[in-house]
Design a protein around this motif. Structure first.
Motif, mmCIF file in Angstrom:
data_model
loop_
_atom_site.group_PDB
_atom_site.id
_atom_site.type_symbol
_atom_site.label_atom_id
_atom_site.label_comp_id
_atom_site.label_asym_id
_atom_site.label_seq_id
_atom_site.Cartn_x
_atom_site.Cartn_y
_atom_site.Cartn_z
ATOM 1 N N LEU A 1 -12.693 -36.052 43.064
ATOM 2 C CA LEU A 1 -11.796 -36.719 43.882
ATOM 3 C C LEU A 1 -11.570 -38.373 43.544
ATOM 4 C CD1 LEU A 1 -12.524 -35.113 47.371
ATOM 5 C CD2 LEU A 1 -10.221 -35.462 46.279
ATOM 6 N N SER B 1 -16.504 -34.102 45.869
ATOM 7 C CA SER B 1 -15.926 -32.350 46.351
ATOM 8 C C SER B 1 -15.586 -32.505 47.924
ATOM 9 C CB SER B 1 -16.411 -31.571 45.600
ATOM 10 O OG SER B 1 -16.475 -31.392 44.187
ATOM 11 N N VAL C 1 -2.252 -33.426 40.847
ATOM 12 C CA VAL C 1 -3.665 -32.710 41.248
ATOM 13 C C VAL C 1 -4.058 -31.461 40.431
ATOM 14 C CG1 VAL C 1 -2.946 -33.381 43.667
ATOM 15 C CG2 VAL C 1 -2.406 -31.086 42.714
ATOM 16 N N LEU D 1 -7.748 -25.383 50.102
ATOM 17 C CA LEU D 1 -7.889 -26.263 49.174
ATOM 18 C C LEU D 1 -9.150 -26.896 48.669
ATOM 19 C CD1 LEU D 1 -5.664 -27.895 47.480
ATOM 20 C CD2 LEU D 1 -5.778 -29.517 49.010
ATOM 21 N N TYR E 1 -4.175 -34.487 55.100
ATOM 22 C CA TYR E 1 -3.829 -33.394 54.349
ATOM 23 C C TYR E 1 -3.155 -32.405 55.546
ATOM 24 C CZ TYR E 1 -5.338 -35.030 49.856
ATOM 25 O OH TYR E 1 -5.438 -35.524 48.781
ATOM 26 N N ASP F 1 -6.238 -40.040 46.307
ATOM 27 C CA ASP F 1 -6.217 -38.706 46.863
ATOM 28 C C ASP F 1 -6.381 -38.835 48.668
ATOM 29 O OD1 ASP F 1 -8.296 -37.056 44.405
ATOM 30 O OD2 ASP F 1 -5.960 -37.257 44.692
ATOM 31 N N LEU G 1 -7.555 -30.083 42.360
ATOM 32 C CA LEU G 1 -7.210 -29.499 43.506
ATOM 33 C C LEU G 1 -6.745 -28.028 43.339
ATOM 34 C CD1 LEU G 1 -7.493 -32.629 44.008
ATOM 35 C CD2 LEU G 1 -5.822 -32.219 46.008
ATOM 36 N N MET H 1 -11.232 -29.336 46.201
ATOM 37 C CA MET H 1 -10.779 -30.631 45.836
ATOM 38 C C MET H 1 -12.012 -31.235 45.187
ATOM 39 S SD MET H 1 -9.314 -32.107 49.429
ATOM 40 C CE MET H 1 -8.519 -33.356 48.619
#
Length: 120
Positions: free
Chosen positions: A84, A16, A62, A79, A92, A88, A66, A81
């Motif tokens: 993952l 994450s 996502v 965000l 970003y 990904d 996400l 996440m």
């Protein structure tokens, strides 16, 4: 509007990360905030957006992993996440546009980007 993204890094698959974006703007609630990403050799793609009233839109790829959120008292958008995957991996970008509808629209304010790398 100035946007400053942070929180990227290197993580193993299944891990994450939490990205943050601080917006320098007087009336944060008037802006839809979004995250986009651009993987090497690919076009930039939409990830998620959120309006002042916490309505969100997300890309199918996502959803469930996400999650976008915002703090209207601190002019920030995040965000989260989870789970993952190597796919990904991308830079970003935080983005903003004036408006109230989370879906669609063209974004005219962009942050500098933060690298997320997911190793397999």
């Amino acid at each position: 509007v100035q946007l400053q993204a942070s929180g990227g890094g290197l993580v193993q698959a299944g891990g994450s990360l939490r990205l943050s974006c601080a917006a320098s703007v007087r009336t944060f609630n008037n802006y839809v905030m979004a995250w986009f990403r651009q993987a090497p050799g690919k076009e930039r793609e939409f990830v998620s957006s959120i309006n002042w009233n916490y309505n969100t839109e997300s890309a199918n790829s996502v959803k469930g992993r996400l999650t976008i959120s915002r703090d209207n008292t601190k002019n920030t958008v995040h965000l989260q996440m989870n789970s993952l995957k190597p796919e990904d991996t991308a830079v970003y970008y935080c983005a903003a546009r004036y408006g109230t509808i989370a879906a669609g629209g063209s974004y005219n304010y962009w942050g500098q980007g933060t690298q997320v790398t997911v190793s397999s």
